[in-house]
Scaffold this motif. Structure first.
Motif, PDB file in Angstrom:
ATOM      1  N   GLU B 639       0.823  -1.216   0.000  1.00 37.73           N
ATOM      2  CA  GLU B 639       0.000   0.000   0.000  1.00 37.73           C
ATOM      3  C   GLU B 639       0.857   1.267   0.000  1.00 37.73           C
ATOM      4  N   ARG B 641       2.200   4.493  -1.108  1.00 38.82           N
ATOM      5  CA  ARG B 641       1.531   5.384  -2.070  1.00 38.82           C
ATOM      6  C   ARG B 641       2.517   6.315  -2.764  1.00 38.82           C
ATOM      7  N   ALA B 644       0.052  10.802  -5.966  1.00 33.37           N
ATOM      8  CA  ALA B 644      -1.349  10.791  -6.376  1.00 33.37           C
ATOM      9  C   ALA B 644      -2.138   9.723  -5.630  1.00 33.37           C
ATOM     10  N   LEU B 645      -1.588   9.237  -4.525  1.00 39.31           N
ATOM     11  CA  LEU B 645      -2.223   8.237  -3.670  1.00 39.31           C
ATOM     12  C   LEU B 645      -2.333   6.867  -4.327  1.00 39.31           C
ATOM     13  N   GLU B 647      -1.410   3.234  -5.075  1.00 41.62           N
ATOM     14  CA  GLU B 647      -0.653   2.241  -4.325  1.00 41.62           C
ATOM     15  C   GLU B 647       0.195   1.399  -5.274  1.00 41.62           C
ATOM     16  N   HIS B 686       3.037   6.466   4.845  1.00 36.29           N
ATOM     17  CA  HIS B 686       1.866   6.630   5.705  1.00 36.29           C
ATOM     18  C   HIS B 686       1.556   5.394   6.537  1.00 36.29           C
TER      19      HIS B 686
END
Lengths: 119, 717
Positions: B639, B641, B644-645, B647, B686
């Motif tokens: 996950e 990132r 642009a988020l 994954e 994150h």
């Protein structure tokens, strides 16, 4: 950024449908928690969570459903999950959530799964 | 020699002064003896024999030289000193007292002078004392005037001083010639008048008087009046009153000498009069000057106080005390408004608790206290509250205190008389209020900084503790190369991996991920470690361990918290692995160039009771071959990132594994981290990232210890 939103609507059978959209992570989880908490305070015991527009769910997001499930079930209600995108379902599936929650392909099917009150 | 005389050292100055004083006294006594024998007993006039007259004149002149020398030395000692109120007041007092004392002596002492000749010894002595006193006072005054003009000099001061000296000399000369022709006396008087004018012109730069406080100016006025009176009297006596004993004494001491003290004292009179008017002219603005200077001092004091005080309550207490003094208020307090609407009085001086209560009972006043953005003045409180004899507060100033753009309190000052404050007080307090607000913000920032530092230290400790919970070295597993790393997203995290040994003696690896991040996750991670250590020796395999862990933790965890975990064991003899999974991300196995993912059924720990958990959790077994890579990760890996988020997913990792060929466990980790790094491209991590990699028949490796990333590699043959 896909803003997280959660809208609650109650149908004639007393089933609350919570429509989720966007990203559900540690930040937005508290938002969902207060929305669900409000619905339950208003007397909702039959809840369908509509995942149709939810793009992403994190471990903290999954935890929200665990907070309420026990007390709702002891009141004779349930939380049913519906219309997950494959990616979101994978997360639930990996965690073993299908053992814990009923997951339906559509909101309608989830609603139908609640026994009618008269019965 | 000349240069030493002009700029002697202090030691030399003292010696010179002593020499002058002793010489002067000896000469004076000698002169008195000569006059006594010559005039009193001899019955001669002082001027009838040329030799005697020359002798007496030389003695007088030498005595005067001694006086001038002492005065000169006294004032050169002062060159470093700036003209200040204290110096000026001291000089004026000294002059006025000694001049008036001289006049008094002259009036009281018995005199018996007939035609310029003292007739008895007493008169000889008293006249000498008076003459010497006259010259000391006059020369001292001249020295002071010269010094004062030097200190407050301007471009023409030097020329004026020389001019004045020439004039004095001229006056003396002309006055001495006065006996020859009266026209010279007239000229000498004219010169004195010119000298006075020059004197008047040369006094400049008296503006500094304006900065004195009111009471100092009043004192200066008195002193200049006395000094001017004494100077005027001395000057006029010497000019017009030849019969006065003082004048006679001076004349007997130095022929036509009376004119010089007269002239000098006239100059002194001009100076004192000028000073008097300068002080008088600066009187009206004294109030403003006083106020301004006290304002500047107050603000400076406040700023210093701010810099020295870190604690809000102490700061407010000193500010209240200080504001009280500055505004001459009778009492003051500082009230702070808490979030729940309650009012807290933190610093009070001469305040009864009722005062605050009574003022806040009035709605309009209460609102004014709480909402006013600028300081406000109520001249008459009885006009608002009605006459209340029990409340001594008659006028009030309120100063809002603002912290982080929010009204947090009010500084209240009161007077027990109506109209007890002036508009100026309000203005000063406005500046005060701003400064206090800045100070409040500063202390807040400082508190935050201290708190942050404290937290940071605790985090550092927590981080050390957590890393000590992770294995330092891998266990002795034959033919299995092991490497692992965990990188928390914050200082501490909820990821966990460990090497275990089951009841049947088989070595194993576990990896786990507590939901959430930070301190709560870290606390669960530590708990989990304890449970795993306690349960592994009685567990006969991966699934059994997970079931025991769930049974131990279920019910003692928060509802929304759960732990995903995978346990693996390895049978060296048969080269098989067993695996069980509690909701954790799949296990990756690279065998040859194919990648297999293993996802046996299972549910995360802490979600369901043992009955359901034990039924759901299944255990699988799979064989491994030499050079196979087994990889366990937490979801922080797949996950990861980008900006642009997006994954990364597990696919790039699988692709990397498929192409990596024969390698070591640590290389697998390095390559995986490279992939994550490239995908993340500088964005914040994150979620916690943990990777455990195993290579069957892996080669020996060395341990690497990086600061931020803490990889722990195990090496086995």
């Amino acid at each position: 950024m896909n803003q997280f939103t959660a809208l609650t609507q109650q149908d004639e059978r007393g089933i609350c449908c919570i429509d989720l959209a966007g990203y559900l992570d540690a930040h937005t989880a508290t938002e969902l928690e207060s929305i669900m908490s409000a619905a339950i305070t208003n007397g909702c015991r039959r809840i369908v969570v509509n995942f149709a527009d939810l793009e992403y769910i994190s471990s903290a997001g999954l935890g929200v459903f665990m907070v309420f499930i026990e007390s709702i079930r002891s009141d004779g209600g349930d939380i049913k999950l519906a219309a997950m995108k494959p990616k979101v379902f994978t997360v639930f599936d990996l965690l073993g959530f299908p053992v814990l929650f009923e997951i339906y392909p559509t909101v309608e099917e989830a609603k139908q799964a609640f026994p009618s009150l008269e019965a | 020699m000349t240069s030493t005389f002009l700029s002697p050292t202090d030691q030399q100055k003292r010696t010179l002064t002593t020499i002058f004083v002793i010489t002067g006294i000896v000469l004076l006594v000698a002169r008195m003896v000569v006059v006594t024998f010559w005039a009193v007993y001899g019955g001669h006039t002082l001027t009838d024999t040329f030799m005697v007259e020359v002798l007496l004149t030389v003695a007088s002149d030498l005595i005067l030289v001694c006086v001038i020398g002492v005065v000169f030395l006294t004032y050169t000692k002062r060159t470093g000193k700036e003209v200040s109120y204290e110096v000026l007041a001291g000089a004026l007092t000294t002059y006025a007292i000694s001049a008036l004392a001289l006049l008094l002596l002259g009036a009281l002492l018995p005199s018996d002078v007939v035609e310029g000749v003292p007739t008895n010894i007493t008169t000889v002595v008293t006249s000498h004392i008076l003459a010497l006193g006259t010259f000391i006072v006059s020369i001292g005054l001249a020295g002071f005037l010269a010094w004062f003009m030097q200190m407050r000099r301007h471009e023409r001061t030097g020329r004026y001083l020389i001019l004045l000296m020439i004039i004095l000399f001229g006056v003396w000369l002309l006055s001495a010639l006065g006996s020859v022709a009266s026209v010279f006396s007239g000229l000498s008087i004219t010169l004195v008048v010119i000298g006075s004018i020059v004197m008047l012109m040369s006094i400049k730069r008296l503006n500094w008087l304006a900065t004195l406080t009111m009471d100092k100016k009043i004192r200066l006025l008195w002193l200049t009046t006395c000094a001017a009176f004494a100077a005027g009297l001395l000057a006029s006596w010497h000019a017009f009153n030849g019969d006065a004993f003082v004048t006679q004494s001076a004349a007997m001491f130095v022929r036509s000498g009376a004119i010089l003290p007269g002239a000098i004292n006239l100059f002194g009179f001009v100076f004192f009069a000028r000073l008097f008017f300068a002080v008088l002219a600066s009187l009206p603005n004294s109030g403003i000057v006083d106020r301004r200077s006290s304002e500047v001092e107050s603000l400076a004091h406040l700023t210093r106080m701010m810099a020295e005080t870190a604690d809000v309550d102490t700061l407010l207490s000193s500010v209240t005390q200080f504001a009280l003094q500055v505004c001459r208020a009778h009492g003051a307090w500082c009230e702070l408004y808490d979030d729940d609407g309650s009012i807290r009085v933190v610093a009070s001086k001469n305040v009864h608790a009722d005062y605050v209560r009574v003022l806040h009972r009035d709605r309009a006043l209460h609102r004014m206290f709480m909402d006013n953005a600028r300081p406000a003045l109520i001249d008459s409180l009885p006009d608002i509250l009605g006459a209340d004899a029990t409340l001594p507060i008659r006028s009030v100033i309120t100063v809002p205190l603002i912290r982080e753009h929010r009204r947090t309190g009010t500084l209240v000052m009161f007077s027990t008389i109506e109209y007890g404050f002036e508009a100026d007080d309000l203005r000063l307090l406005t500046a005060f209020g701003d400064t206090i607000s800045i100070a409040l913000d500063q202390t807040r920032l400082m508190e935050m900084a201290i708190e942050k530092e404290r937290l940071q230290k605790e985090f550092d400790v927590a981080r050390r503790i957590q890393s000590s919970l992770l294995p330092i070295s891998a266990p002795d597993i034959p033919s299995l190369g092991l490497a692992a790393i965990t990188i928390p997203a914050e200082e501490i995290g909820g990821d966990y991996y460990d090497y275990v040994r089951f009841a049947n003696g088989r070595p194993g690896v576990i990896i786990a991920d507590v939901s959430g991040k930070g301190i709560p996750a870290a606390l669960y991670m530590a708990t989990l470690k304890g449970v795993v250590l306690a349960e592994m020796r009685s567990s006969n395999g991966p699934a059994d361990l997970l079931r025991r862990v769930n049974a131990a933790l279920m019910g003692s965890m928060e509802k929304q918290t759960y732990i995903t975990m995978t346990a693996v064991d390895y049978d060296v003899a048969t080269m098989t692995m067993r695996m069980a999974r509690a909701g954790h991300t799949p296990l990756l196995l690279r065998s040859g160039s194919t990648i297999r993912t293993y996802t046996p059924k299972g549910i995360a720990i802490g979600l369901v009771a043992p009955a359901t958990f034990d039924r759901v959790t299944e255990e699988i077994e799979f064989p491994v071959e030499s050079h196979d890579i087994i990889m366990l990760t937490t979801d922080g890996v797949n996950e990861r990132r980008d900006a642009a988020l997006g994954e990364i997913g597990i696919e790039p990792v699988c692709e990397m594994l498929a192409n990596i060929g024969t390698t070591t466990a640590s290389t697998v980790i390095t390559k995986t981290l490279e992939l994550l790094h490239m995908h993340g491209n500088g964005t914040d991590q994150h979620d916690d990232i943990t990777i455990v990699s195993m290579v069957v028949n892996g080669v020996a490796e060395t341990t690497v210890d990086d600061e931020r990333i803490r990889p722990i590699y195990g090496v086995l043959s």
